[in-house]
Motif scaffolding. Structure first.
Motif, short mmCIF file in Angstrom:
data_model
loop_
_atom_site.label_atom_id
_atom_site.label_comp_id
_atom_site.label_asym_id
_atom_site.label_seq_id
_atom_site.Cartn_x
_atom_site.Cartn_y
_atom_site.Cartn_z
N ALA A 320 -62.15 -5.03 7.95
CA ALA A 320 -62.23 -4.54 6.58
C ALA A 320 -62.87 -5.58 5.66
O ALA A 320 -63.70 -5.25 4.80
CB ALA A 320 -60.83 -4.18 6.08
N ALA A 324 -66.33 -5.30 3.54
CA ALA A 324 -66.35 -5.48 2.08
C ALA A 324 -67.39 -6.52 1.66
O ALA A 324 -68.09 -6.36 0.65
CB ALA A 324 -64.96 -5.90 1.60
N HIS A 337 -59.55 -7.05 -3.04
CA HIS A 337 -58.67 -7.05 -1.87
C HIS A 337 -57.24 -7.32 -2.35
O HIS A 337 -56.98 -8.28 -3.07
CB HIS A 337 -59.11 -8.14 -0.89
CG HIS A 337 -58.21 -8.30 0.30
ND1 HIS A 337 -57.05 -9.04 0.27
CD2 HIS A 337 -58.30 -7.81 1.56
CE1 HIS A 337 -56.47 -9.01 1.46
NE2 HIS A 337 -57.20 -8.28 2.26
N VAL A 390 -59.79 -2.70 -1.27
CA VAL A 390 -59.24 -2.90 0.07
C VAL A 390 -57.74 -3.12 -0.07
O VAL A 390 -57.31 -4.10 -0.69
CB VAL A 390 -59.89 -4.10 0.78
CG1 VAL A 390 -59.28 -4.27 2.17
CG2 VAL A 390 -61.39 -3.91 0.88
N ASP A 392 -54.67 -3.87 2.14
CA ASP A 392 -54.52 -4.43 3.48
C ASP A 392 -53.08 -4.40 3.95
O ASP A 392 -52.18 -4.85 3.24
CB ASP A 392 -55.04 -5.88 3.46
CG ASP A 392 -55.32 -6.41 4.84
OD1 ASP A 392 -55.27 -5.64 5.81
OD2 ASP A 392 -55.62 -7.62 4.95
N LEU A 413 -60.46 1.33 1.06
CA LEU A 413 -60.36 1.03 2.49
C LEU A 413 -58.95 0.54 2.77
O LEU A 413 -58.53 -0.48 2.24
CB LEU A 413 -61.40 -0.02 2.87
CG LEU A 413 -61.49 -0.49 4.32
CD1 LEU A 413 -61.63 0.68 5.26
CD2 LEU A 413 -62.66 -1.43 4.48
#
Length: 647
Positions: A320, A324, A337, A390, A392, A413
């Motif tokens: 990921a 990015a 993120h 993102v 995570d 994502l």
């Protein structure tokens, strides 16, 4: 590291080509590839070399509407024909049936796409070292493998083949951009300018191509044309998408306009405004297909939500973050993120993550707004901006539902151990442990290629004992990089010992055991007990539903639910992913019964497996109340687990 010379189509070797029409030659003589359905099967197997292709994928490619009752038998005939292309001595070993599909084993000197990938990787590595002339030469060699016509153009009316061909074209475009930028930076822009113009005409929204074309025109003294390229692009984006060029692209234009000197072609890849990303891994290897899919879907003009799932340590976060970083030019309003868990592994609340997103993107004002108003402000910001978010290591669907865009062109994502099946309208990519070659490449990047080549057999034992899991391979590499005196064979012996393996997979504050423990803690008591019991069955490489029923003391329906629950949660980590995996197995249908459409097997006819490292952790973590026995010992011998045979 210098490339090994390869002579495609060397005497007695079959050489396949996908970069054009599907073809094969031996000793300069073309080989007949048979009727269309047979060529479709061969094309898909070659598009995924050395990787199992599920039977249902092959079935969908050959019979997209409705497969006949004889589909499985027909596929066996087509695979047999593919085997016959090789010499009689190794035909059986070249196309094998494992992991629920067919794997075509092929070397770099036998397939043009493998040679293309090797040259492209070597070229990028040379560029990262600053050796731009070597980078340009190797990348040009890769591009020269392409024919004058698109890849697999003779079979593109098949949706499955067309998808594989489009992936190949996407890789070629990226390599062309790398090559053009290397030539421009070495002062040889003239060799790239015409090709860049043609590609921009075919891919008008690809910003990196535009930037390289602008730079090549500028470097060759054609400044007015370079500025016109930017103006055309700005008008195109405004007319078609309602967007402006990225800040990096606009900065390139201003540099040409105001400073009268060429700017770097890689400018659009630099961080866009508001970017907040972890550093990209210097040892990222493989995952080319998955990365291409993430770049394609995430970077689409209309935005998207993607879920990358898989066990802890399989490389979800690294993939990921790499995507990015590469998508800088597609998201002018930033790339952000956010970790979805705290340092201790506990899930963060949605409001906690919403506060951080608000601060990073400039949505929150002073003070702490109420959650409802903050959520509305966040959705309003997403609808008006083009950003990549993102999230995570997401724990569950509820923690992210209010964070996903309802409208607009932003993309999100998500990475998660489980499937997050409750999220609708998302694109999904499930990661399993990479192949042996990629795992060896990662190990070699950490310990040095020369050291790996001194005892390749021991290196293979190491990655197999790690189940190919990138985290475990990386920890092994970091440990061996420090212990330079330790022979690879001795370290492989340590990993083969089930009592010591997890103790060896620690490098500083990075521990495979701690990642497995996080997955174990996430499980509820019911799933934890089920995993502990089925792990005891996995010592011989796999178990059937019947054996699981006995171990869990449940009926068939209850056992299926238990095993599928473990697969859905992605508990723990390992070579096979999740807490268990169910690769298809030839169904055992009642006598006289018709096989299921497309050959899809029922759950009772599947083999299940639990990765070795997860089994080792379960053995030390589970108590008698979870395993159902007083001593939950697993009878592991030395070495990595053998591959399951399924056909």
């Amino acid at each position: 590291m210098p490339l090994t010379p390869v002579r495609p189509g060397s005497p007695g070797t079959v050489y396949f080509s996908l970069l054009g029409p599907l073809s094969a030659v031996i000793d300069g003589r073309p080989l007949p590839l048979g009727p269309r359905k047979q060529r479709l099967v061969l094309a898909i197997l070659l598009s995924r070399p050395n990787t199992p292709v599920p039977v249902d994928v092959l079935t969908d490619v050959v019979w997209p509407e409705a497969p006949p009752r004889t589909a499985r038998k027909n596929l066996q005939v087509y695979v047999s024909a593919a085997r016959s292309l090789f010499g009689p001595g190794d035909a059986r070993a070249r196309v094998v049936h494992d992991c629920g599909g067919y794997r075509l084993r092929v070397e770099e000197g036998e397939l043009d796409t493998l040679r293309f990938r090797t040259l492209a990787r070597a070229g990028r590595a040379a560029g990262e070292r600053g050796d731009l002339r070597t980078a340009a030469r190797l990348l040009r060699e890769a591009l020269d493998l392409w024919g004058e016509r698109p890849p697999l153009h003779d079979l593109r009316d098949s949706a499955g083949v067309a998808e594989e061909a489009e992936r190949l074209e996407a890789r070629c475009l990226t390599v062309y951009e790398d090559w053009a930028e290397a030539e421009i930076e070495t002062g040889r822009a003239g060799v790239a300018v015409d090709g860049l113009r043609d590609l921009v005409e075919r891919h008008p929204f690809r910003e990196r191509l535009r930037a390289a074309w602008m730079n090549s025109l500028h470097q060759t003294g054609r400044q007015a044309e370079a500025l016109a390229v930017y103006d055309d692009y700005r008008q195109l984006l405004a007319r078609e998408l309602g967007l402006e060029p990225s800040p990096a692209m606009a900065g390139l234009y201003r540099a040409m306009l105001g400073e009268g000197r060429a700017a770097r072609a890689s400018a659009p890849r630099s961080a866009a405004g508001g970017a907040s990303l972890p550093a990209d891994s210097r040892h990222f290897t493989g995952r080319e297909d998955e990365l291409a899919r993430l770049l394609d879907v995430s970077g689409s003009p209309e935005g998207a939500v993607l879920v990358v799932s898989g066990p802890a340590g399989v490389g979800k976060s690294a993939l990921a973050v790499r995507a990015a970083h590469l998508l800088a030019g597609s998201f002018p309003d930033g790339r952000v993120h956010v970790r979805a868990r705290r340092e201790d592994g506990a899930p963060r609340t949605r409001n906690d993550m919403l506060d951080e997103l608000g601060r990073l993107c400039g949505v929150s004002g002073p003070g702490r707004p109420d959650p409802a108003r903050a959520g509305d402000a966040w959705q309003d910001w997403l609808s008006r901006h083009r950003a990549l978010i993102v999230l995570d290591d997401v724990a569950d669907e509820a923690s992210v539902r209010g964070l996903l865009p309802r409208t607009g062109r932003s993309s999100v994502l998500l990475t998660a151990r489980g499937q997050l099946a409750g999220l609708e309208a998302v694109h999904r990519t499930a990661l399993a442990a990479p192949g042996e070659d990629e795992a060896l490449e990662l190990l070699g990047a950490l310990i040095g290629g020369d050291r790996l080549r001194t005892d390749r057999a021991a290196a293979v034992r190491i990655v197999r004992a790690c189940g190919g899991l990138p985290l475990a391979v990386a920890v092994s590499g970091m440990r061996l990089a420090v212990l330079r005196h330790l022979p690879l064979a001795e370290y492989a012996d340590r990993l083969d010992d089930p009592a010591a393996a997890l103790d060896e997979l620690v490098a500083g504050d990075v521990s495979v055991r701690s990642r497995l423990a996080a997955g174990w803690r996430d499980l509820g008591p019911r799933d934890r007990g089920a995993l502990a019991r089925v792990a005891r069955l996995a010592w011989d490489g796999g178990f059937t539903l019947e054996r699981a029923m006995a171990a869990l003391d449940r009926d068939e329906r209850g056992t299926i639910r238990a095993v599928e629950s473990l697969i859905d949660t992605g508990a723990g980590g390992g070579a096979a992913g999740g807490g268990a995996r169910a690769p298809p197995h030839p169904p055992r249908a009642p006598p006289g019964a018709a096989p299921p459409p497309g050959g899809a097997p029922p759950a009772h006819a599947a083999l299940y497996e639990v990765p070795r490292l997860l089994c080792l952790y379960v053995r030390e973590a589970a108590g008698p109340e979870e395993t159902g026995v007083r001593e939950p010992a697993l009878p592991f011998g030395g070495g990595a687990p053998r591959l399951l045979s399924r056909g």
